[in-house]
Design a protein around this motif. Structure first.
Motif, PDB file in Angstrom:
ATOM      1  N   ALA A   1       0.993  -1.221   0.001  1.00 57.18           N
ATOM      2  CA  ALA A   1      -0.207   0.241  -0.121  1.00 57.18           C
ATOM      3  C   ALA A   1       1.021   1.161   0.272  1.00 57.18           C
ATOM      4  O   ALA A   1       1.986   1.036   0.077  1.00 57.18           O
ATOM      5  N   MET A   2       0.547   2.785  -0.194  1.00 57.13           N
ATOM      6  CA  MET A   2       1.281   3.575   0.083  1.00 57.13           C
ATOM      7  C   MET A   2       0.997   4.076   1.927  1.00 57.13           C
ATOM      8  O   MET A   2      -0.227   3.681   2.057  1.00 57.13           O
ATOM      9  N   TYR A   3       1.790   4.345   2.839  1.00 58.38           N
ATOM     10  CA  TYR A   3       1.450   4.881   3.833  1.00 58.38           C
ATOM     11  C   TYR A   3       2.476   6.016   3.616  1.00 58.38           C
ATOM     12  O   TYR A   3       2.922   6.643   3.252  1.00 58.38           O
ATOM     13  N   LEU A   4       0.671   7.397   4.024  1.00 62.76           N
ATOM     14  CA  LEU A   4       1.058   8.267   4.665  1.00 62.76           C
ATOM     15  C   LEU A   4       1.190   8.831   6.012  1.00 62.76           C
ATOM     16  O   LEU A   4       1.038   8.281   6.406  1.00 62.76           O
ATOM     17  N   CYS A   5       2.047   9.740   6.430  1.00 63.03           N
ATOM     18  CA  CYS A   5       2.200  10.073   7.320  1.00 63.03           C
ATOM     19  C   CYS A   5       1.803  11.417   7.498  1.00 63.03           C
ATOM     20  O   CYS A   5       1.716  12.127   6.282  1.00 63.03           O
ATOM     21  N   ALA A   6       0.759  11.983   8.548  1.00 60.37           N
ATOM     22  CA  ALA A   6       0.670  13.848   8.228  1.00 60.37           C
ATOM     23  C   ALA A   6       0.957  14.192   9.545  1.00 60.37           C
ATOM     24  O   ALA A   6       1.185  13.264  11.137  1.00 60.37           O
ATOM     25  N   THR A   7       1.117  15.375   9.710  1.00 64.82           N
ATOM     26  CA  THR A   7       0.866  16.188  11.304  1.00 64.82           C
ATOM     27  C   THR A   7      -0.457  16.986  11.058  1.00 64.82           C
ATOM     28  O   THR A   7      -0.441  18.170  10.591  1.00 64.82           O
ATOM     29  N   SER A   8      -0.277  17.138  12.840  1.00 68.26           N
ATOM     30  CA  SER A   8      -1.498  18.552  12.328  1.00 68.26           C
ATOM     31  C   SER A   8      -0.764  19.109  14.410  1.00 68.26           C
ATOM     32  O   SER A   8      -0.436  18.604  15.186  1.00 68.26           O
TER      33      SER A   8
END
Lengths: 112, 112
Positions: free
Chosen positions: A87-94
């Motif tokens: 899969a595509m693994y996405l990292c995100a921040t907020s």
């Protein structure tokens, strides 16, 4: 420029061979997220950290683990990748939970 | 369960036309956000609308929110080829649980 960086961009691993994906941020955000996204599907949240507090989604397989050693870095460990983990693994921040999220470019994982 | 459902699943229009995408969700929310994703890339935040807002504009984007119907729409005016992407809505529930739940997405194709 402040940003979210993911390494590597492409990762090939063998069935059952552990793999670690990394994410770093220069935004100094409190919250970091890991998502899994399969082709033509919505991102699926695996877990997130609010500072050092770890929050696991109920349906995240035990095969997936995460570490956040400091504010800037977060790692996704897949202990025994199966073909279904490709899969595509996405990292995100907020800055705070529930607010605008900033995404990295993703890591495309292939399992052979 | 999936919080947001979007329609249409796919939309193709001529360059210069307006594109409208709709999002429906199931539970009460604090805010609703729209994101764009170009093929094989991370998501980019477009706009956030809070539950006490009804309409918001950003450049060529207009977002509406109807909390009584638990729905939102994203309008892109005067579309350009560069707008070709997948668009996702995402909601933060009023539980305040620090995370977003993404909809199924609309694949938008702008025909030059």
């Amino acid at each position: 420029d402040a940003m979210v960086i993911q390494n590597p961009r492409y990762q090939v691993t063998q069935f059952g061979k552990p793999v670690t994906l990394s994410c770093s941020q220069t935004l100094n955000h409190n919250v970091m997220y890991w998502y899994q996204q399969k082709s033509s599907q919505a991102p699926k949240l695996l877990f997130h950290y609010y500072d050092k507090d770890f929050n696991n989604e109920a349906d995240t397989p035990d095969n997936f683990q995460s570490r956040r050693p400091n504010t800037s870095f977060c790692f996704l460990d897949i202990r025994s990748p199966g073909l279904g983990d490709a899969a595509m693994y996405l990292c995100a921040t907020s800055r705070f939970g529930g607010e605008e999220q900033y995404f990295g470019p993703g890591t495309r994982l292939t399992v052979t | 369960s999936q919080q947001g459902e979007e329609d249409p699943q796919a939309l193709s229009i001529q360059e210069g036309e307006n594109a409208t995408m709709n999002c429906s969700y199931k539970t009460s929310i604090n805010n609703l956000q729209w994101y764009r994703q170009n093929s094989g890339r991370g998501l980019v935040h477009l706009i956030l609308i809070r539950s006490n807002e009804r309409e918001k504009h950003s450049g060529r984007l207009r977002v509406t929110l109807d909390t009584s119907k638990k729905s939102s729409s994203l309008l892109i005016t005067a579309s350009r080829a560069a707008d070709t992407a997948s668009y996702f809505c995402a909601t933060e529930s009023d539980f305040g649980n620090e995370k977003l739940t993404f909809g199924t997405g609309t694949r938008l194709t702008i025909i030059p």
